[in-house]
Design a protein around this motif. Structure first.
Motif, short mmCIF file in Angstrom:
data_model
loop_
_atom_site.label_atom_id
_atom_site.label_comp_id
_atom_site.label_asym_id
_atom_site.label_seq_id
_atom_site.Cartn_x
_atom_site.Cartn_y
_atom_site.Cartn_z
N CYS A 20 0.83 -1.21 0.00
CA CYS A 20 0.00 0.00 0.00
C CYS A 20 0.87 1.26 0.00
O CYS A 20 0.52 2.25 -0.66
N ARG A 39 -4.70 5.05 -0.01
CA ARG A 39 -3.67 4.01 0.18
C ARG A 39 -2.81 4.31 1.40
O ARG A 39 -2.36 3.38 2.09
N TYR A 42 -4.45 2.87 4.33
CA TYR A 42 -4.36 1.41 4.36
C TYR A 42 -2.97 0.92 4.75
O TYR A 42 -2.83 -0.19 5.27
N HIS A 46 -3.24 -1.85 7.75
CA HIS A 46 -2.65 -3.19 7.68
C HIS A 46 -1.46 -3.34 8.63
O HIS A 46 -1.21 -4.44 9.13
N HIS A 62 -13.16 -1.21 10.80
CA HIS A 62 -11.92 -0.45 10.98
C HIS A 62 -11.86 0.18 12.36
O HIS A 62 -10.80 0.21 12.98
#
Length: 131
Positions: A20, A39, A42, A46, A62
């Motif tokens: 990402c 992105r 993310y 992650h 989330h």
């Protein structure tokens, strides 16, 4: 879940985070600022999931991931409050860029957010290197 399974899951999530980050940088360089902001969030999402893999924690929402990461790792002082601020800003920008049809973000703001995502990922990688 055994330690080896947790480590493999964490590694897969960390690799996703790194992917990402590469995408965020590419999107920034090509002028796709809203997608780069997305992105960037993310990267952080992650990376949090990579840490939480060792605790056997995953959630569909989330907000749950963020709450658990903050509870277990920010409030306990393992990570600084600065990382909590990065999470908040990136989450808010991601939400606006995804759902607000008229949202505009400047190149400078995206540069900051991609940089913050990279800082976050570096801190997570440093932490996970001791696992």
């Amino acid at each position: 879940m055994q330690y080896d399974e947790k480590k493999a899951l964490s590694t897969a999530r960390l690799e996703h985070s790194e992917e990402c980050l590469g995408a965020a940088k590419n999107l920034l360089n090509s002028g796709n600022y809203k997608s780069a902001a997305n992105r960037s969030y993310y990267v952080v999402f992650h990376a949090m999931r990579a840490v939480l893999a060792y605790d056997g924690i995953d959630m569909k929402k989330h907000s749950g991931i963020i709450a658990e990461f903050r509870r277990l790792y920010i409030k306990t002082g393992i990570f600084s409050n600065e990382l909590s601020k990065i999470i908040s800003v990136l989450f808010d920008i991601r939400t606006e860029s995804d759902y607000d049809d008229f949202f505009i973000i400047s190149k400078e703001d995206v540069i900051t957010q991609v940089g913050n995502a990279e800082i976050f990922l570096d801190k997570i990688k440093e932490f996970l290197s001791s696992k």
